[in-house]
Motif scaffolding. Structure first.
Motif, PDB file in Angstrom:
ATOM      1  N   TYR A 106       0.837  -1.186   0.000  1.00 22.01           N
ATOM      2  CA  TYR A 106       0.000   0.000   0.000  1.00 22.01           C
ATOM      3  C   TYR A 106       0.878   1.245   0.000  1.00 22.01           C
ATOM      4  CZ  TYR A 106      -3.838  -3.081   1.214  1.00 22.01           C
ATOM      5  OH  TYR A 106      -4.776  -4.069   1.195  1.00 22.01           O
ATOM      6  N   ILE A 107       0.481   2.234  -0.771  1.00 20.48           N
ATOM      7  CA  ILE A 107       1.108   3.547  -0.741  1.00 20.48           C
ATOM      8  C   ILE A 107       0.130   4.447   0.000  1.00 20.48           C
ATOM      9  CG2 ILE A 107       1.999   5.476  -2.083  1.00 20.48           C
ATOM     10  CD1 ILE A 107       3.627   2.848  -2.334  1.00 20.48           C
ATOM     11  N   ASN A 108       0.520   4.897   1.171  1.00 22.13           N
ATOM     12  CA  ASN A 108      -0.342   5.695   2.034  1.00 22.13           C
ATOM     13  C   ASN A 108       0.015   7.173   1.938  1.00 22.13           C
ATOM     14  OD1 ASN A 108      -1.604   3.359   3.289  1.00 22.13           O
ATOM     15  ND2 ASN A 108       0.390   3.023   4.225  1.00 22.13           N
ATOM     16  N   GLY A 109      -0.930   8.010   2.252  1.00 20.13           N
ATOM     17  CA  GLY A 109      -0.653   9.436   2.357  1.00 20.13           C
ATOM     18  C   GLY A 109      -0.952  10.243   1.113  1.00 20.13           C
ATOM     19  N   LEU A 110      -1.899   9.766   0.273  1.00 18.55           N
ATOM     20  CA  LEU A 110      -2.293  10.596  -0.867  1.00 18.55           C
ATOM     21  C   LEU A 110      -2.751  11.959  -0.344  1.00 18.55           C
ATOM     22  CD1 LEU A 110      -4.318   8.061  -3.050  1.00 18.55           C
ATOM     23  CD2 LEU A 110      -1.986   8.862  -3.413  1.00 18.55           C
ATOM     24  N   PRO A 111      -2.537  13.023  -1.108  1.00 16.41           N
ATOM     25  CA  PRO A 111      -2.816  14.360  -0.576  1.00 16.41           C
ATOM     26  C   PRO A 111      -4.292  14.687  -0.373  1.00 16.41           C
ATOM     27  CG  PRO A 111      -2.138  14.481  -2.861  1.00 16.41           C
ATOM     28  CD  PRO A 111      -1.933  13.067  -2.428  1.00 16.41           C
ATOM     29  N   PHE A 112      -5.197  13.964  -1.052  1.00 17.54           N
ATOM     30  CA  PHE A 112      -6.632  14.226  -0.922  1.00 17.54           C
ATOM     31  C   PHE A 112      -7.367  12.895  -0.870  1.00 17.54           C
ATOM     32  CE2 PHE A 112      -4.770  17.804  -3.152  1.00 17.54           C
ATOM     33  CZ  PHE A 112      -5.234  18.871  -2.415  1.00 17.54           C
ATOM     34  N   THR A 113      -8.501  12.877  -0.200  1.00 24.62           N
ATOM     35  CA  THR A 113      -9.312  11.673  -0.090  1.00 24.62           C
ATOM     36  C   THR A 113      -9.933  11.331  -1.432  1.00 24.62           C
ATOM     37  OG1 THR A 113      -9.786  12.207   2.207  1.00 24.62           O
ATOM     38  CG2 THR A 113     -11.276  10.649   1.128  1.00 24.62           C
ATOM     39  N   ILE A 114      -9.883  10.045  -1.794  1.00 24.21           N
ATOM     40  CA  ILE A 114     -10.467   9.564  -3.053  1.00 24.21           C
ATOM     41  C   ILE A 114     -11.985   9.640  -2.948  1.00 24.21           C
ATOM     42  CG2 ILE A 114     -10.732   7.544  -4.544  1.00 24.21           C
ATOM     43  CD1 ILE A 114      -7.879   6.733  -3.631  1.00 24.21           C
ATOM     44  N   GLY A 115     -12.618  10.135  -4.004  1.00 26.21           N
ATOM     45  CA  GLY A 115     -14.069  10.311  -4.034  1.00 26.21           C
ATOM     46  C   GLY A 115     -14.819   9.047  -4.394  1.00 26.21           C
ATOM     47  N   ASN A 116     -16.094   9.197  -4.719  1.00 25.81           N
ATOM     48  CA  ASN A 116     -16.996   8.107  -5.057  1.00 25.81           C
ATOM     49  C   ASN A 116     -16.556   7.451  -6.364  1.00 25.81           C
ATOM     50  OD1 ASN A 116     -19.212   6.691  -6.253  1.00 25.81           O
ATOM     51  ND2 ASN A 116     -20.584   7.702  -4.813  1.00 25.81           N
ATOM     52  N   LEU A 117     -16.071   6.211  -6.289  1.00 28.05           N
ATOM     53  CA  LEU A 117     -15.539   5.527  -7.466  1.00 28.05           C
ATOM     54  C   LEU A 117     -16.625   5.127  -8.453  1.00 28.05           C
ATOM     55  CD1 LEU A 117     -12.757   3.376  -5.781  1.00 28.05           C
ATOM     56  CD2 LEU A 117     -12.501   5.501  -7.065  1.00 28.05           C
ATOM     57  N   THR A 118     -17.834   4.849  -7.973  1.00 24.92           N
ATOM     58  CA  THR A 118     -18.937   4.507  -8.873  1.00 24.92           C
ATOM     59  C   THR A 118     -19.310   5.710  -9.724  1.00 24.92           C
ATOM     60  OG1 THR A 118     -19.757   2.929  -7.249  1.00 24.92           O
ATOM     61  CG2 THR A 118     -21.291   3.615  -8.983  1.00 24.92           C
ATOM     62  N   GLU A 119     -19.419   6.850  -9.100  1.00 23.22           N
ATOM     63  CA  GLU A 119     -19.749   8.094  -9.800  1.00 23.22           C
ATOM     64  C   GLU A 119     -18.683   8.445 -10.832  1.00 23.22           C
ATOM     65  OE1 GLU A 119     -19.468  12.847  -8.753  1.00 23.22           O
ATOM     66  OE2 GLU A 119     -19.682  11.431  -7.117  1.00 23.22           O
ATOM     67  N   LEU A 120     -17.436   8.095 -10.556  1.00 21.27           N
ATOM     68  CA  LEU A 120     -16.318   8.507 -11.392  1.00 21.27           C
ATOM     69  C   LEU A 120     -15.777   7.383 -12.271  1.00 21.27           C
ATOM     70  CD1 LEU A 120     -14.572  10.491  -8.562  1.00 21.27           C
ATOM     71  CD2 LEU A 120     -15.957  11.426 -10.400  1.00 21.27           C
ATOM     72  N   ALA A 121     -16.561   6.332 -12.470  1.00 24.32           N
ATOM     73  CA  ALA A 121     -16.110   5.185 -13.259  1.00 24.32           C
ATOM     74  C   ALA A 121     -15.601   5.642 -14.627  1.00 24.32           C
ATOM     75  CB  ALA A 121     -17.248   4.186 -13.428  1.00 24.32           C
ATOM     76  N   GLY A 122     -14.445   5.126 -14.992  1.00 24.71           N
ATOM     77  CA  GLY A 122     -13.853   5.458 -16.284  1.00 24.71           C
ATOM     78  C   GLY A 122     -12.992   6.707 -16.267  1.00 24.71           C
ATOM     79  N   ARG A 123     -13.073   7.491 -15.207  1.00 24.43           N
ATOM     80  CA  ARG A 123     -12.278   8.724 -15.132  1.00 24.43           C
ATOM     81  C   ARG A 123     -11.198   8.653 -14.065  1.00 24.43           C
ATOM     82  NH1 ARG A 123     -16.016  13.688 -14.581  1.00 24.43           N
ATOM     83  NH2 ARG A 123     -17.052  12.402 -13.048  1.00 24.43           N
ATOM     84  N   THR A 124     -11.085   7.534 -13.396  1.00 24.28           N
ATOM     85  CA  THR A 124     -10.090   7.353 -12.357  1.00 24.28           C
ATOM     86  C   THR A 124      -9.148   6.246 -12.805  1.00 24.28           C
ATOM     87  OG1 THR A 124     -11.690   8.012 -10.688  1.00 24.28           O
ATOM     88  CG2 THR A 124      -9.788   6.804  -9.914  1.00 24.28           C
TER      89      THR A 124
END
Length: 176
Positions: A106-124
């Motif tokens: 695991y790489i921890n400490g991303l600068p911002f919390t990851i949002g809703n992955l279902t809403e953003l499907a295909g763009r993440t």
């Protein structure tokens, strides 16, 4: 207390005025003319440099951490750019200490919390190239993101990771 100065006044720091801070009435300037580096440091989180250009854009660096028995080496700084809700992270992490590594890395400490992955499907998206230092081989490995968290899971059995192995990271995600 406050330091109140007029437009055009300059705050000079250092024996030779190596660091100056100025506001000219329209623009603000921080200038480092010394021989060393200019460090912007945050003890409790990332250092954010904000460029207010109407797009809510930020560029900065952060220092990630490894997981469990795998530590990252020194000078492992990832860079990120944030425009609106979109965050792009790039950089190189070198494995430092490795002790009885098992499971995913695991790489921890991303600068911002990851949002809703279902809403953003295909763009993440995310990809990591793993370079085995001892074998000299390169492998693209799968990456998994976790909604509402600040980490990436590198789908690579950590048991094969050794000190000085490299991970070239490129990830784009959206914040909550």
């Amino acid at each position: 207390t406050h330091l109140n100065m007029g437009d055009g006044d300059i705050i000079k720091l250092g024996a030779s005025a190596d660091l100056t801070i100025q506001h000219d009435g329209s623009h603000s300037y921080v200038k480092d003319a010394g021989t060393g580096n200019l460090f912007l440091d945050s003890v409790a989180g990332s250092t954010i440099i904000r460029v207010n250009d109407g797009y809510n854009a930020f560029e900065a660096t952060f220092e990630p951490t490894g997981s469990g028995s795998i530590g990252v080496g020194t000078n492992n700084t990832l860079a990120y750019t944030k425009i609106g809700r979109q965050v792009t992270v790039i950089g190189l992490i070198t494995a430092g200490s490795v002790s009885s590594a098992v499971g995913d890395l695991y790489i921890n400490g991303l600068p911002f919390t990851i949002g809703n992955l279902t809403e953003l499907a295909g763009r993440t998206t995310a990809s990591v190239v793993y370079v085995d230092a001892s074998a000299g081989s390169q492998t693209v490995i799968a990456v998994r993101m976790f909604e509402a968290q600040t980490r990436l899971a590198l789908k690579r059995n950590a048991a094969g990771i050794a000190a000085n192995d490299d991970f070239y990271i490129s990830a784009t995600y959206f914040t909550a």
